[in-house]
Design an enzyme around this catalytic site. Structure first.
Site, PDB file in Angstrom:
ATOM      1  N   GLU A   1      -8.943   2.033  -1.939  1.00 53.65           N
ATOM      2  CA  GLU A   1      -9.705   1.762  -0.712  1.00 53.65           C
ATOM      3  C   GLU A   1     -10.430   3.003  -0.193  1.00 53.65           C
ATOM      4  O   GLU A   1      -9.890   4.108  -0.243  1.00 53.65           O
ATOM      5  CB  GLU A   1      -8.694   1.266   0.339  1.00 53.65           C
TER       6      GLU A   1
ATOM      7  N   ARG B   1     -13.573  -5.113   3.455  1.00 46.34           N
ATOM      8  CA  ARG B   1     -12.488  -4.954   4.430  1.00 46.34           C
ATOM      9  C   ARG B   1     -12.932  -5.165   5.876  1.00 46.34           C
ATOM     10  O   ARG B   1     -12.221  -4.786   6.812  1.00 46.34           O
ATOM     11  CB  ARG B   1     -11.907  -3.542   4.289  1.00 46.34           C
TER      12      ARG B   1
ATOM     13  N   GLU C   1      -4.477  -7.411   5.117  1.00 46.80           N
ATOM     14  CA  GLU C   1      -3.566  -6.313   5.462  1.00 46.80           C
ATOM     15  C   GLU C   1      -2.643  -6.747   6.599  1.00 46.80           C
ATOM     16  O   GLU C   1      -3.071  -7.410   7.547  1.00 46.80           O
ATOM     17  CB  GLU C   1      -4.377  -5.081   5.904  1.00 46.80           C
TER      18      GLU C   1
ATOM     19  N   ARG D   1       0.859  -1.185   0.000  1.00 47.52           N
ATOM     20  CA  ARG D   1       0.000   0.000   0.000  1.00 47.52           C
ATOM     21  C   ARG D   1       0.891   1.231   0.000  1.00 47.52           C
ATOM     22  O   ARG D   1       1.769   1.350   0.863  1.00 47.52           O
ATOM     23  CB  ARG D   1      -0.883  -0.015   1.251  1.00 47.52           C
TER      24      ARG D   1
ATOM     25  N   TYR E   1      -2.709  11.743   5.929  1.00 49.33           N
ATOM     26  CA  TYR E   1      -3.061  10.413   6.417  1.00 49.33           C
ATOM     27  C   TYR E   1      -2.076   9.373   5.873  1.00 49.33           C
ATOM     28  O   TYR E   1      -1.738   9.384   4.690  1.00 49.33           O
ATOM     29  CB  TYR E   1      -4.491  10.002   5.976  1.00 49.33           C
TER      30      TYR E   1
ATOM     31  N   GLU F   1     -13.624  -1.171   6.349  1.00 51.67           N
ATOM     32  CA  GLU F   1     -12.946  -1.365   7.642  1.00 51.67           C
ATOM     33  C   GLU F   1     -13.737  -0.762   8.798  1.00 51.67           C
ATOM     34  O   GLU F   1     -13.562  -1.174   9.932  1.00 51.67           O
ATOM     35  CB  GLU F   1     -11.516  -0.805   7.604  1.00 51.67           C
TER      36      GLU F   1
ATOM     37  N   HIS G   1      -8.949   6.889   2.365  1.00 50.97           N
ATOM     38  CA  HIS G   1      -9.408   7.154   3.736  1.00 50.97           C
ATOM     39  C   HIS G   1     -10.623   8.082   3.756  1.00 50.97           C
ATOM     40  O   HIS G   1     -10.675   9.057   4.510  1.00 50.97           O
ATOM     41  CB  HIS G   1      -8.262   7.701   4.598  1.00 50.97           C
TER      42      HIS G   1
ATOM     43  N   ASP H   1      -5.031   3.883  -0.135  1.00 52.90           N
ATOM     44  CA  ASP H   1      -6.157   4.166   0.760  1.00 52.90           C
ATOM     45  C   ASP H   1      -6.494   5.663   0.692  1.00 52.90           C
ATOM     46  O   ASP H   1      -5.668   6.508   1.068  1.00 52.90           O
ATOM     47  CB  ASP H   1      -5.757   3.778   2.195  1.00 52.90           C
TER      48      ASP H   1
ATOM     49  N   TRP I   1     -11.891  12.230   8.363  1.00 54.81           N
ATOM     50  CA  TRP I   1     -10.474  11.912   8.584  1.00 54.81           C
ATOM     51  C   TRP I   1     -10.104  10.605   7.925  1.00 54.81           C
ATOM     52  O   TRP I   1     -10.701   9.738   7.627  1.00 54.81           O
ATOM     53  CB  TRP I   1     -10.137  11.830  10.081  1.00 54.81           C
TER      54      TRP I   1
HETATM   55  O1  KDG Z   1      -7.862   3.028  13.641  1.00 55.87           O
HETATM   56  C1  KDG Z   1      -7.854   3.523  12.355  1.00 55.87           C
HETATM   57  C2  KDG Z   1      -6.840   2.781  11.511  1.00 55.87           C
HETATM   58  O2  KDG Z   1      -6.948   1.408  11.684  1.00 55.87           O
HETATM   59  C3  KDG Z   1      -7.032   3.105  10.061  1.00 55.87           C
HETATM   60  O3  KDG Z   1      -6.805   4.465   9.864  1.00 55.87           O
HETATM   61  C4  KDG Z   1      -6.054   2.290   9.229  1.00 55.87           C
HETATM   62  O4  KDG Z   1      -7.221   2.889   7.233  1.00 55.87           O
HETATM   63  C5  KDG Z   1      -6.481   2.132   7.827  1.00 55.87           C
HETATM   64  C6  KDG Z   1      -5.960   0.963   7.109  1.00 55.87           C
HETATM   65  O5  KDG Z   1      -6.372   0.796   5.967  1.00 55.87           O
HETATM   66  O6  KDG Z   1      -5.169   0.222   7.681  1.00 55.87           O
HETATM   67 MG    MG Z   2      -8.007   1.941   5.457  1.00 56.07          MG
END
Ligand code: KDG
Ligand code: MG
Length: 402
Positions: free
Chosen positions: A236, A283, A339, A147, A159, A262, A212, A210, A402
């Protein structure tokens, strides 16, 4: 197999972890991860004040019935706190059942569907050149899937990007720190980043990214399209997924594979995305989506719609979660990737594990149960320390995802 004791162990060997330990009258015990990053004590209270008193005296062998009892029986459904608590109970009970059967957990699930489990790790840097160095170093460790995240020109803190020399740990302050965000600067930069990675590393390496949750659907569509020549393994969390329909628009515009989930905690969060074939990877994780029992149902639903499993595995998911996840991944027919963000030696000093990394792949080990245990004496050396995730604001001060 009566449950006679259940206790919550909270420790912070470099970051907070919450672990549930359930013991039966026969002396067999099992452990489950209950860590919810930045909201750890809410799960501790849910377990200690509501779940544990109702667990004592129940038959540890009745995993499904206990899952239903804690989910349906609570009346208040869904949500990360409740489902993380249920997951901890579920994983501890699967650990007990597998130990009782004297089998590694994957055997109880139906046996292994593959020889080894492909994982992806993270590579990041403050700019393109340092990110390329990080990709090279991950590749040298054997990873076949990486990643890639990079600092963005004009944005102070991004991030996924660690301070030089440090491992990335976003829950970095007692109260949320603030980051700033510009979708325009990001969108103008990321295609160039991936072009450079492909130029340097060729076509074979699997690349992931990602977002995010930062983009609107149409911006995510633009990014997916721009990244097509770099053929990502997945893009992602391209946009927030509360509105599952949002992914229709992205899907109409790009062939870049999409991953999400996630932050999901039930199968209901996945249903439309799967049924309408709007994503390629889901995820959800053993710890945040209700344990092995619930993950099997999510995987089976996904398998009807060509969706593969790609579980979350950042460092805030403890080695206990990683162990259970690897047994699940070894079994699950529609596996995609797992992951893996390596825990530090200090974090690992509190846990013992039977899972094993070699050449970009993991195996879960042959120990009875899920193969991970906690050293309570070591854990006691590292008391809980409040640490929250950051918040993001646009350049004009508006609070953003975030
Ligand atoms: O607690 C938040 C994290 O696990 C996250 O920000 C990590 O996005 C993430 C990832 O893909 O591992
Ligand atoms: Mg993530």
């Amino acid at each position: 197999m009566k449950i006679i004791d259940a206790k919550v162990i909270v420790c912070s060997p470099g970051r907070n972890f919450v672990t549930l330990k359930i013991t039966t009258a026969e002396g067999v015990y099992g452990i489950g991860d209950a860590t919810l990053n930045g909201r750890e004590l809410a799960v501790v209270s849910y377990l200690e004040d509501y779940v544990i008193p109702a667990l004592i005296g129940r038959d540890a062998q009745r995993i499904e019935d206990i899952w239903q009892y804690l989910y349906r029986g609570a009346y208040w459904r869904r949500g990360p706190i409740g489902l993380t608590a249920i997951a901890a109970v579920d994983v501890a009970l699967w650990d007990i059942k597998a130990k009782q059967a004297n089998m590694p957990l994957y055997q109880l699930l139906g046996g292994r569907s593959r020889d080894r489990i492909m994982v992806y790790t993270h590579a990041n840097g403050k700019d393109i050149d340092t990110t390329l160095e990080a990709v090279a170093s991950a590749q040298a460790k054997g990873y076949r899937a990486i990643r890639v995240q990079s600092g963005i020109p004009g944005i102070a803190k991004t991030y996924g990007v660690a301070k030089q020399g440090d491992a990335y740990e976003p829950a970095d302050a007692d109260l949320p720190s603030e980051e700033s965000w510009s979708s325009e600067k990001y969108l103008n930069f990321v295609p160039e980043l991936f072009k450079r990675v492909r130029q340097e590393f060729g076509d074979e390496l699997h690349l992931l990214h990602d977002v995010h949750h930062r983009l609107s659907p149409i911006e995510a569509a633009r990014l997916g399209k721009a990244l097509e020549p770099c053929h990502l393994f997945w893009l992602e969390d391209a946009t927030p997924a509360e509105n599952q329909d949002a992914f229709k628009l992205i899907r109409q515009h790009t062939t870049t594979p999409l991953a999400v989930g996630e932050v999901f905690n039930t199968i209901h969060d996945c249903r439309e995305l799967m049924q309408q074939q709007l994503i390629d990877y889901i995820r959800t994780s053993v710890v945040h989506a209700g344990g092995i029992t619930a993950m099997r149902r999510i995987a089976d639903l996904g398998s009807l719609f060509n969706v593969k499993m790609g579980s979350h595995g950042a460092t805030d998911l403890s080695p206990v979660c990683m162990g259970a996840a690897l047994h699940f991944d070894y079994w699950v027919p529609n596996f995609g990737i797992q992951e893996h963000m390596a825990h530090s030696p200090l974090m690992e000093s509190v846990f013992t594990r039977s899972y094993h990394f070699e050449d970009g792949f993991f195996t879960p080990g042959e120990k009875a149960g899920h193969g991970v245990d906690i050293n309570e004496a070591e854990a006691a050396k590292y008391p809980y320390k409040r640490a929250m995730l950051p918040v993001a604001r646009l350049e004009d001060g508006t609070l953003w995802h975030w």
